[in-house]
Enzyme design. Structure first.
Site, PDB file in Angstrom:
ATOM      1  CG  ASP A 146      73.819  17.829  66.872  1.00 44.05           C
ATOM      2  OD1 ASP A 146      72.863  17.078  66.585  1.00 44.05           O
ATOM      3  OD2 ASP A 146      74.339  17.901  67.998  1.00 44.05           O
ATOM      4  CE  LYS A 147      72.043  25.396  60.030  1.00 39.39           C
ATOM      5  NZ  LYS A 147      70.917  26.363  60.057  1.00 39.39           N
TER       6      LYS A 147
END
Length: 241
Positions: free
Chosen positions: A102-103
């Site tokens: 995930d970012k």
């Protein structure tokens, strides 16, 4: 393959250094070549710099310690992506991230252009373990350890058995390791949410036998060494189910 690209793939030289070398002349099959776009047959042609014969390597394997805020992708018009960390000499190989983070998640990303290895790592049949360090905003208990081991049921699927190892826990904050063999969207966060807690920090620290180098700073990368690559290939290709 172009001569300049071939030399970059065989050496640690920058593109500017390679251009200078080619202008001086490179020996290809005993002939002097000064054209950067000269086409090379990687399997048959013999290319020399001075008296040194270059050895072409087809694949590249990189360990990256991803920072939060970076997209696990090869390209994005607006956001920084993991390939933006790389020098041009690595980008020549057209590597891609194996799986995703995930970012806002930090940690281990494997970058390679070896499609077979990537496929085997990501294959559900191989059951390759991924280990994460996690911090949550509340208390983790031994009851949660049992819940993770049995497999947490989310709205759209039931997670495989996961390993929760509590490092420290109190009413305000807990720290733990979580090991899973899947990679569903936001899986760790959703598993934690299912026990009414929230992830405040998440970092992947291993993929199978490949462990994030503790000396590798955030935003930095390095090539896998021979031992790391051998163990990883043995696990996912030779010994995997």
């Amino acid at each position: 393959m172009r001569l300049d690209k071939y030399i970059c793939s065989c050496t640690d030289y920058t593109r500017s250094k390679v251009k200078k070398l080619i202008k001086k002349g490179i020996i290809v099959n005993e002939f002097l070549v000064r054209n950067a776009d000269y086409k090379i047959n990687e399997k048959e042609d013999i290319v020399k710099i001075g008296e040194k014969v270059l050895n072409y390597k087809k694949y590249i394997y990189l360990m990256l310690n991803k920072e939060a805020g970076v997209i696990t992708a090869t390209f994005d018009k607006k956001e920084k992506v993991v390939l933006d960390y790389l020098d041009e000499k690595e980008k020549i190989f057209s590597p891609f991230p194996v799986g995703r983070l995930d970012k806002d998640t930090e940690g281990l990303i494997l970058l390679t252009n070896d499609g077979i290895l990537a496929h085997n790592i990501l294959s559900p049949k191989k059951d390759i373990k991924k280990k994460y360090y996690v911090e949550v905003n509340g208390e983790l208990t031994f009851n949660h350890v049992e819940i993770f081991e049995k497999g947490i049921k989310l709205k759209d699927f039931k997670c495989k058995s996961a390993k929760l190892e509590i490092i420290r826990s109190d009413k305000h904050e807990s720290k733990a390791y979580i090991t899973i063999s899947e990679g569903k969207f936001h899986q760790i966060k959703r598993m934690i949410n299912s026990i009414r807690l929230n992830v405040t920090y998440l970092k992947r620290i291993s993929i199978g036998t490949l462990v994030l180098d503790k000396n590798l700073a955030l935003g930095k990368y390095r090539h896998l060494n021979e031992i790391e690559l051998k163990k990883l290939k043995e696990e996912v290709i030779i010994y995997g189910n």
